[in-house]
Design a protein around this motif. Structure first.
Motif, PDB file in Angstrom:
ATOM      1  N   GLU A  22      74.133  14.112  21.408  1.00  0.00           N
ATOM      2  CA  GLU A  22      72.924  14.639  22.126  1.00  0.00           C
ATOM      3  C   GLU A  22      71.458  14.681  21.560  1.00  0.00           C
ATOM      4  O   GLU A  22      71.340  14.736  20.355  1.00  0.00           O
ATOM      5  N   PHE A  23      70.498  14.520  22.210  1.00  0.00           N
ATOM      6  CA  PHE A  23      69.115  14.427  21.708  1.00  0.00           C
ATOM      7  C   PHE A  23      68.439  15.503  21.301  1.00  0.00           C
ATOM      8  O   PHE A  23      67.818  15.579  19.872  1.00  0.00           O
ATOM      9  N   GLU A  24      68.931  16.667  21.492  1.00  0.00           N
ATOM     10  CA  GLU A  24      68.362  18.051  20.839  1.00  0.00           C
ATOM     11  C   GLU A  24      68.893  18.139  19.530  1.00  0.00           C
ATOM     12  O   GLU A  24      68.254  18.594  18.713  1.00  0.00           O
ATOM     13  N   TYR A  25      70.284  17.713  19.210  1.00  0.00           N
ATOM     14  CA  TYR A  25      70.794  17.605  18.011  1.00  0.00           C
ATOM     15  C   TYR A  25      69.851  16.648  16.855  1.00  0.00           C
ATOM     16  O   TYR A  25      69.616  16.955  15.893  1.00  0.00           O
ATOM     17  N   VAL A  26      69.467  15.513  17.580  1.00  0.00           N
ATOM     18  CA  VAL A  26      68.868  14.339  16.767  1.00  0.00           C
ATOM     19  C   VAL A  26      67.518  14.975  16.438  1.00  0.00           C
ATOM     20  O   VAL A  26      66.779  14.829  15.323  1.00  0.00           O
ATOM     21  N   LEU A  27      66.844  15.771  17.646  1.00  0.00           N
ATOM     22  CA  LEU A  27      65.419  16.216  17.401  1.00  0.00           C
ATOM     23  C   LEU A  27      65.542  17.098  16.306  1.00  0.00           C
ATOM     24  O   LEU A  27      64.635  17.306  15.389  1.00  0.00           O
ATOM     25  N   GLU A  28      66.460  18.106  16.343  1.00  0.00           N
ATOM     26  CA  GLU A  28      66.398  19.053  15.154  1.00  0.00           C
ATOM     27  C   GLU A  28      66.575  18.471  13.901  1.00  0.00           C
ATOM     28  O   GLU A  28      66.006  18.845  12.934  1.00  0.00           O
ATOM     29  N   GLN A  29      67.308  17.313  13.693  1.00  0.00           N
ATOM     30  CA  GLN A  29      67.575  16.781  12.645  1.00  0.00           C
ATOM     31  C   GLN A  29      66.163  16.121  11.985  1.00  0.00           C
ATOM     32  O   GLN A  29      65.931  16.035  10.626  1.00  0.00           O
ATOM     33  N   PHE A  30      65.638  15.421  12.970  1.00  0.00           N
ATOM     34  CA  PHE A  30      64.404  14.631  12.449  1.00  0.00           C
ATOM     35  C   PHE A  30      62.804  15.336  12.588  1.00  0.00           C
ATOM     36  O   PHE A  30      61.943  14.710  12.300  1.00  0.00           O
ATOM     37  N   GLU A  31      63.077  16.676  12.947  1.00  0.00           N
ATOM     38  CA  GLU A  31      61.918  17.342  13.106  1.00  0.00           C
ATOM     39  C   GLU A  31      61.102  17.449  11.742  1.00  0.00           C
ATOM     40  O   GLU A  31      59.854  17.295  11.724  1.00  0.00           O
ATOM     41  N   PRO A  32      61.729  17.598  10.620  1.00  0.00           N
ATOM     42  CA  PRO A  32      61.066  17.469   9.311  1.00  0.00           C
ATOM     43  C   PRO A  32      60.199  16.132   9.012  1.00  0.00           C
ATOM     44  O   PRO A  32      59.302  16.048   8.584  1.00  0.00           O
ATOM     45  N   MET A  33      60.921  15.130   9.652  1.00  0.00           N
ATOM     46  CA  MET A  33      60.394  13.834   9.495  1.00  0.00           C
ATOM     47  C   MET A  33      59.112  13.770  10.278  1.00  0.00           C
ATOM     48  O   MET A  33      58.137  13.051   9.730  1.00  0.00           O
ATOM     49  N   ILE A  34      59.068  14.504  11.297  1.00  0.00           N
ATOM     50  CA  ILE A  34      57.858  14.282  12.309  1.00  0.00           C
ATOM     51  C   ILE A  34      56.855  15.255  11.449  1.00  0.00           C
ATOM     52  O   ILE A  34      55.526  14.818  11.533  1.00  0.00           O
ATOM     53  N   SER A  35      56.884  16.088  10.720  1.00  0.00           N
ATOM     54  CA  SER A  35      56.064  16.863   9.923  1.00  0.00           C
ATOM     55  C   SER A  35      55.483  16.034   8.734  1.00  0.00           C
ATOM     56  O   SER A  35      54.590  16.212   8.463  1.00  0.00           O
ATOM     57  N   ALA A  36      56.550  15.255   8.151  1.00  0.00           N
ATOM     58  CA  ALA A  36      56.027  14.636   7.290  1.00  0.00           C
ATOM     59  C   ALA A  36      55.229  13.439   7.480  1.00  0.00           C
ATOM     60  O   ALA A  36      54.387  13.083   6.926  1.00  0.00           O
ATOM     61  N   CYS A  37      55.502  12.774   8.825  1.00  0.00           N
ATOM     62  CA  CYS A  37      54.527  11.793   9.182  1.00  0.00           C
ATOM     63  C   CYS A  37      52.982  12.270   9.269  1.00  0.00           C
ATOM     64  O   CYS A  37      52.085  11.817   9.168  1.00  0.00           O
TER      65      CYS A  37
END
Length: 159
Positions: free
Chosen positions: A2-17
């Motif tokens: 599910e995308f919600e799971y992917v989003l939760e995993q990659f939220e720190p990457m968004i902050s890093a960018c």
């Protein structure tokens, strides 16, 4: 997955960018741009071509860069409109002597540096980059000075 799971995993990457691009305002706008880019990457990803994480990172980073470019383009258009409005007012002042007197009084009430900036931008027609170089400050500093100067002129002319 599910995308919600992917989003939760990659939220720190968004902050890093956001940190890597030195974005210091409108965080939520760029966070949303990163989320949209992540979703697009998730939809387009092909498992046979490699790992998802590097692909997601490049997509997020690129999405935020695109948003930065859009913001800059919009900011430049707004600056142009402000310049055109003042030029129009100056032209109108030549036609109306009463308004011209008000404008002259308003311009005289400006500080010397503000009058100098007014001459550079609206009479000589130099760019903000050139004005910043002449004044020995940054482009955002020149923009802020110009905004303050135009606000003072508006207030004094409208009285």
């Amino acid at each position: 997955m599910e995308f919600e799971y992917v989003l939760e995993q990659f939220e720190p990457m968004i902050s890093a960018c956001i940190r890597k691009l030195s974005i210091y305002k409108n965080h939520e706008l760029y966070r949303q741009a990163g989320r949209i880019a992540l979703w697009k990457a998730w939809v387009r990803f092909d498992v046979e071509k490699g790992n998802f994480a590097p692909y997601a990172y490049r997509s997020i980073y690129g999405g935020m860069l695109d948003e930065l470019k859009r913001e800059k383009r919009q900011e430049e258009q707004v600056d142009t409109v402000e310049d055109e409005k003042l030029a129009f007012l100056l032209e109108q002042s030549l036609e109306t002597s009463l308004f011209r007197e008000d404008l002259e009084i308003a311009i005289e009430s400006l500080y010397a540096k503000e009058r100098e900036l007014l001459m550079w931008i609206f009479v000589e027609g130099i760019s903000l980059q050139q004005a910043a170089t002449r004044a020995g400050i940054t482009i955002p500093g020149i923009k802020k000075r110009r905004e303050r100067m135009l606000a003072k002129l508006r207030v004094r002319i409208e009285k």
